[in-house]
Design an enzyme around this catalytic site. Structure first.
Site, PDB file in Angstrom:
ATOM      1  N   GLN A  38       7.969   1.979   3.433  1.00  0.00           N
ATOM      2  CA  GLN A  38       8.873   1.903   2.279  1.00  0.00           C
ATOM      3  C   GLN A  38       9.146   3.350   1.859  1.00  0.00           C
ATOM      4  O   GLN A  38       8.284   4.005   1.283  1.00  0.00           O
ATOM      5  CB  GLN A  38       8.193   1.127   1.143  1.00  0.00           C
ATOM      6  CG  GLN A  38       9.087   0.907  -0.049  1.00  0.00           C
ATOM      7  CD  GLN A  38       8.323   0.380  -1.260  1.00  0.00           C
ATOM      8  OE1 GLN A  38       7.115   0.559  -1.382  1.00  0.00           O
ATOM      9  NE2 GLN A  38       9.030  -0.268  -2.172  1.00  0.00           N
ATOM     10  N   ARG A  54      -2.955   9.075  -9.924  1.00  0.00           N
ATOM     11  CA  ARG A  54      -4.150   9.346 -10.729  1.00  0.00           C
ATOM     12  C   ARG A  54      -5.403   9.598  -9.885  1.00  0.00           C
ATOM     13  O   ARG A  54      -6.420  10.032 -10.420  1.00  0.00           O
ATOM     14  CB  ARG A  54      -4.386   8.200 -11.724  1.00  0.00           C
ATOM     15  CG  ARG A  54      -3.436   8.298 -12.920  1.00  0.00           C
ATOM     16  CD  ARG A  54      -3.928   7.468 -14.068  1.00  0.00           C
ATOM     17  NE  ARG A  54      -3.646   6.063 -13.879  1.00  0.00           N
ATOM     18  CZ  ARG A  54      -4.458   5.089 -14.275  1.00  0.00           C
ATOM     19  NH1 ARG A  54      -5.614   5.368 -14.843  1.00  0.00           N
ATOM     20  NH2 ARG A  54      -4.122   3.837 -14.085  1.00  0.00           N
ATOM     21  N   ASP A  62      -5.115  -1.865  -2.955  1.00  0.00           N
ATOM     22  CA  ASP A  62      -6.064  -1.170  -3.840  1.00  0.00           C
ATOM     23  C   ASP A  62      -6.853  -2.136  -4.715  1.00  0.00           C
ATOM     24  O   ASP A  62      -7.288  -1.791  -5.798  1.00  0.00           O
ATOM     25  CB  ASP A  62      -5.321  -0.145  -4.708  1.00  0.00           C
ATOM     26  CG  ASP A  62      -4.241  -0.779  -5.565  1.00  0.00           C
ATOM     27  OD1 ASP A  62      -4.014  -1.996  -5.453  1.00  0.00           O
ATOM     28  OD2 ASP A  62      -3.613  -0.051  -6.359  1.00  0.00           O
ATOM     29  N   ASN A  77     -43.985  10.547  24.668  1.00  0.00           N
ATOM     30  CA  ASN A  77     -44.228  11.319  23.454  1.00  0.00           C
ATOM     31  C   ASN A  77     -43.436  12.620  23.520  1.00  0.00           C
ATOM     32  O   ASN A  77     -43.574  13.390  24.476  1.00  0.00           O
ATOM     33  CB  ASN A  77     -45.724  11.634  23.327  1.00  0.00           C
ATOM     34  CG  ASN A  77     -46.019  12.292  21.990  1.00  0.00           C
ATOM     35  OD1 ASN A  77     -46.253  11.616  21.007  1.00  0.00           O
ATOM     36  ND2 ASN A  77     -45.997  13.611  21.973  1.00  0.00           N
ATOM     37  N   ASN A  84     -27.650  19.631  24.955  1.00  0.00           N
ATOM     38  CA  ASN A  84     -26.690  18.703  25.561  1.00  0.00           C
ATOM     39  C   ASN A  84     -25.292  19.276  25.686  1.00  0.00           C
ATOM     40  O   ASN A  84     -24.449  18.709  26.360  1.00  0.00           O
ATOM     41  CB  ASN A  84     -26.646  17.396  24.756  1.00  0.00           C
ATOM     42  CG  ASN A  84     -26.191  17.612  23.323  1.00  0.00           C
ATOM     43  OD1 ASN A  84     -26.497  18.638  22.715  1.00  0.00           O
ATOM     44  ND2 ASN A  84     -25.451  16.661  22.788  1.00  0.00           N
ATOM     45  N   GLY A 104       9.715  -0.517  -6.402  1.00  0.00           N
ATOM     46  CA  GLY A 104       9.136  -1.676  -7.072  1.00  0.00           C
ATOM     47  C   GLY A 104       8.501  -2.640  -6.087  1.00  0.00           C
ATOM     48  O   GLY A 104       8.715  -2.558  -4.870  1.00  0.00           O
ATOM     49  N   GLY A 153       1.117  -7.758 -16.305  1.00  0.00           N
ATOM     50  CA  GLY A 153       2.179  -8.732 -16.512  1.00  0.00           C
ATOM     51  C   GLY A 153       1.572 -10.008 -17.087  1.00  0.00           C
ATOM     52  O   GLY A 153       0.465 -10.391 -16.733  1.00  0.00           O
ATOM     53  N   ALA A 203       0.827  -1.211   0.000  1.00  0.00           N
ATOM     54  CA  ALA A 203       0.000   0.000   0.000  1.00  0.00           C
ATOM     55  C   ALA A 203       0.857   1.255   0.000  1.00  0.00           C
ATOM     56  O   ALA A 203       0.475   2.279   0.548  1.00  0.00           O
ATOM     57  CB  ALA A 203      -0.922  -0.006   1.213  1.00  0.00           C
TER      58      ALA A 203
HETATM   59  C1  UD1 Z   1       1.882  -5.116 -10.962  1.00  0.00           C
HETATM   60  C2  UD1 Z   1       2.598  -6.366 -11.472  1.00  0.00           C
HETATM   61  C3  UD1 Z   1       1.939  -6.849 -12.757  1.00  0.00           C
HETATM   62  C4  UD1 Z   1       0.471  -7.111 -12.512  1.00  0.00           C
HETATM   63  C5  UD1 Z   1      -0.198  -5.879 -11.924  1.00  0.00           C
HETATM   64  C6  UD1 Z   1      -1.600  -6.208 -11.491  1.00  0.00           C
HETATM   65  C7  UD1 Z   1       4.953  -6.152 -10.803  1.00  0.00           C
HETATM   66  C8  UD1 Z   1       6.318  -5.799 -11.234  1.00  0.00           C
HETATM   67  N1  UD1 Z   1       4.009  -6.042 -11.721  1.00  0.00           N
HETATM   68  O1  UD1 Z   1       2.102  -4.118 -11.922  1.00  0.00           O
HETATM   69  O2  UD1 Z   1       2.560  -8.035 -13.216  1.00  0.00           O
HETATM   70  O3  UD1 Z   1      -0.170  -7.499 -13.710  1.00  0.00           O
HETATM   71  O4  UD1 Z   1       0.507  -5.399 -10.759  1.00  0.00           O
HETATM   72  O5  UD1 Z   1      -2.263  -5.060 -11.086  1.00  0.00           O
HETATM   73  O6  UD1 Z   1       4.750  -6.521  -9.660  1.00  0.00           O
HETATM   74  N2  UD1 Z   1       3.704  -0.864  -4.561  1.00  0.00           N
HETATM   75  C9  UD1 Z   1       4.384  -0.566  -3.418  1.00  0.00           C
HETATM   76  N3  UD1 Z   1       5.678  -0.176  -3.510  1.00  0.00           N
HETATM   77  C10 UD1 Z   1       6.323  -0.086  -4.696  1.00  0.00           C
HETATM   78  C11 UD1 Z   1       5.609  -0.399  -5.866  1.00  0.00           C
HETATM   79  C12 UD1 Z   1       4.306  -0.792  -5.765  1.00  0.00           C
HETATM   80  O7  UD1 Z   1       3.833  -0.641  -2.314  1.00  0.00           O
HETATM   81  O8  UD1 Z   1       7.514   0.255  -4.687  1.00  0.00           O
HETATM   82  C13 UD1 Z   1       2.300  -1.292  -4.448  1.00  0.00           C
HETATM   83  C14 UD1 Z   1       1.325  -0.337  -5.086  1.00  0.00           C
HETATM   84  O9  UD1 Z   1       0.835   0.585  -4.140  1.00  0.00           O
HETATM   85  C15 UD1 Z   1       0.216  -1.264  -5.560  1.00  0.00           C
HETATM   86  C16 UD1 Z   1       0.939  -2.568  -5.860  1.00  0.00           C
HETATM   87  O10 UD1 Z   1       2.156  -2.500  -5.153  1.00  0.00           O
HETATM   88  O11 UD1 Z   1      -0.740  -1.516  -4.564  1.00  0.00           O
HETATM   89  C17 UD1 Z   1       1.184  -2.765  -7.343  1.00  0.00           C
HETATM   90  O12 UD1 Z   1       2.018  -1.739  -7.825  1.00  0.00           O
HETATM   91  P1  UD1 Z   1       1.805  -1.107  -9.268  1.00  0.00           P
HETATM   92  O13 UD1 Z   1       2.823  -0.075  -9.472  1.00  0.00           O
HETATM   93  O14 UD1 Z   1       0.395  -0.727  -9.452  1.00  0.00           O
HETATM   94  O15 UD1 Z   1       2.148  -2.369 -10.193  1.00  0.00           O
HETATM   95  P2  UD1 Z   1       1.814  -2.556 -11.702  1.00  0.00           P
HETATM   96  O16 UD1 Z   1       2.783  -1.820 -12.521  1.00  0.00           O
HETATM   97  O17 UD1 Z   1       0.384  -2.283 -11.927  1.00  0.00           O
END
Ligand code: UD1
Ligand code: CA
Length: 450
Positions: free
Chosen positions: A75, A15, A105, A359, A368, A80, A140, A9
């Site tokens: 984090q 967006r 999410d 009533n 209050n 990533g 992915g 999270a």
């Molecule tokens: C990710 C997957 C993808 C998959 C997709 C599904 C990877 C590399 N890719 O891509 O294969 O199809 O989700 O929705 O995992 N987050 C963190 N810290 C970070 C990065 C992300 O907490 O450093 C969290 C985001 O808040 C989110 C989730 O991880 O809840 C996914 O991150 P997001 O950047 O949306 O991944 P996608 O590029 O959509």
């Protein structure tokens, strides 16, 4: 097998265009993060670790309100999904069980999907949740050989041939916790995004000769929320589902599309809900009640046979016993209304108790709040509170008592007593006519000058 949940999270949710962290945006009035935590609770996790980044403190507060034991790990930089999971390492040091990775999410996940992932773990070291995508877009791609998941390739890094795969990664994963951390140790960031991809653990595991597979669920469960439009669409899906459930349970919704429910709304059989009613969190309505049009309820309980509204507002702590009546433009907060009591028009009853069959006349207000503290009003049984009575709390009105219309009650009223506290009326013959004539003459002089 003991399990730990790790909920990602940390993402900014750019967006959403919001100061509120994305996972705290509500669906059916419950933050998305809580939807994810509740879905995960089916696994009775020993640990729930939430990886936060943007708005960490606010996220932590909401998570702990749902689950005191929730562990929060920050984090600092979002490098990533693998880097995000790595943040849970110290929270799970020494934990020998499985870890299930969820996204904060992704609020549609159904509990049985998680159970199927855990089942699949018995024959596999690593299990990914996949789905057949109607439009695979930027998900992915899962590269399968039979039941074996060979690797996951991110859209940005995929060849044209790989992009034609429609079986996609949801992001959910189940694996032994310590094994997962050791796989993550090998993940690099040499890819199109320069990120540490959690998805790389599949290929690393295969290289080590481990068994990896994918379990499928329907796409609707994996839908994520990235924008306000997604949020509104997700809410609409939840509402439609919740309304259908109530109809199935024998609740009458006169205009279902206009009734707005919370994720935890409970309504009993044969209750009638008129159009345009809003339920906030924490509402239970027993069987055979009527919630009339344009009422707003939150944190309250309505018993059998009660009639609420139209245009009533029940706030947290409103407890309505059987066969009570709460009519138009009545607000009730933190108050117990006993069986058969009636508050039919234009009143505020807060921090109070109202006895059975009492009533409350139109325009009654429990005063209050003294500007600093809240005080309680206690009204007994079979009381008749006259219209426009001000009850200045703390104050008690005994059983069978009466207050005269327009009374300001500042002292306790004994049982069976009548309280009258208003100025005596005086009638002045002919004075109205004189006053009208005087005012009309004054206006005529003014109009002449102008
Ligand atoms: C990710 C997957 C993808 C998959 C997709 C599904 C990877 C590399 N890719 O891509 O294969 O199809 O989700 O929705 O995992 N987050 C963190 N810290 C970070 C990065 C992300 O907490 O450093 C969290 C985001 O808040 C989110 C989730 O991880 O809840 C996914 O991150 P997001 O950047 O949306 O991944 P996608 O590029 O959509
Ligand atoms: Ca995403």
């Amino acid at each position: 097998m003991t399990t730990a949940l790790v909920i990602l999270a940390a993402g900014k949710g750019t967006r959403m265009n919001s100061d509120l962290p994305k996972v705290l945006h509500p669906i059916a009035q419950v933050p998305m993060l809580i939807h994810a935590m509740r879905a995960g609770s089916v696994l009775s996790p020993e640990h729930t670790v939430i990886v936060t980044g943007h708005g960490s403190e606010a996220v932590a507060k909401v998570a702990r309100a749902e689950d005191e034991g929730a562990q929060i790990t920050v984090q600092e930089d979002q490098l990533g999904t693998a880097h995000a999971v790595a943040q849970a390492r110290s929270a799970l040091s020494g934990f020998e069980g499985d870890v299930v990775i969820l996204y904060g999410d992704t609020p549609f996940l159904q509990p049985d999907t998680l159970e199927r992932m855990i089942e699949a773990r018995s024959g596999n070291d690593l299990v990914i949740l996949g789905f057949e995508a109607a439009d695979p877009a930027r998900y992915g791609r899962l590269v399968m050989t039979g039941d074996v998941l060979e690797r996951i390739v991110e859209f940005k890094d995929a060849s044209d041939e790989e992009r034609s795969i429609t079986f996609c990664n949801s992001g959910l994963l189940a694996c032994n916790a310590q094994l997962l951390f050791s796989l993550i140790d090998e993940v690099g960031n040499d890819n199109a995004s320069g990120e540490y991809y959690l998805t790389d653990v599949v290929e690393i595991a295969r290289r080590r000769g481990l068994n990896v597979t994918a379990v499928a669920c329907d796409e609707a469960q994996t839908l994520g929320v990235n924008s306000r439009a997604d949020l509104a669409a997700a809410d609409a899906v939840f509402q439609a589902r919740a309304r259908a459930e109530l109809l199935d349970l024998g609740v009458t919704l006169m205009a279902p599309d206009t009734v707005y429910l919370a994720a935890d709304t409970v309504v009993g059989r044969d209750t009638v809900i008129e159009p345009n009613v809003v339920f906030g969190p924490g509402v239970t309505v027993e069987s055979g009640a009527t919630i009339r049009a344009f009422s707003h309820l939150e944190g309250c309980h309505v018993s059998r046979g009660a009639v609420v509204g139209p245009y009533a507002r029940l706030r947290p702590g409103a407890e309505l016993a059987e066969n009570t009546r709460v009519g138009n433009f009545v607000e009730i907060k933190n108050a117990e209304i006993a069986e058969g009591a009636k508050i039919n028009h234009l009143s505020y009853i807060g921090d109070a108790s109202v006895g059975a069959a009492t009533n409350i006349g139109a325009g009654t207000i429990t005063c209050n709040y003294d500007g600093v503290m809240k005080h309680k009003t206690t009204i007994g049984e079979n009381v008749f509170v006259g219209s426009n009575t001000m009850l200045v709390a703390p104050v008690t009105v005994g059983d069978g008592a009466m207050t005269a219309t327009g009374t300001v009650v500042t002292r306790d009223v004994d049982p069976d007593a009548l309280a009258v506290a208003r100025a005596k009326q005086e009638n002045k013959p002919g004075y109205a006519r004189k006053l009208f004539d005087m005012l009309k003459a004054k206006k005529a002089r003014r109009d002449k000058k102008a």
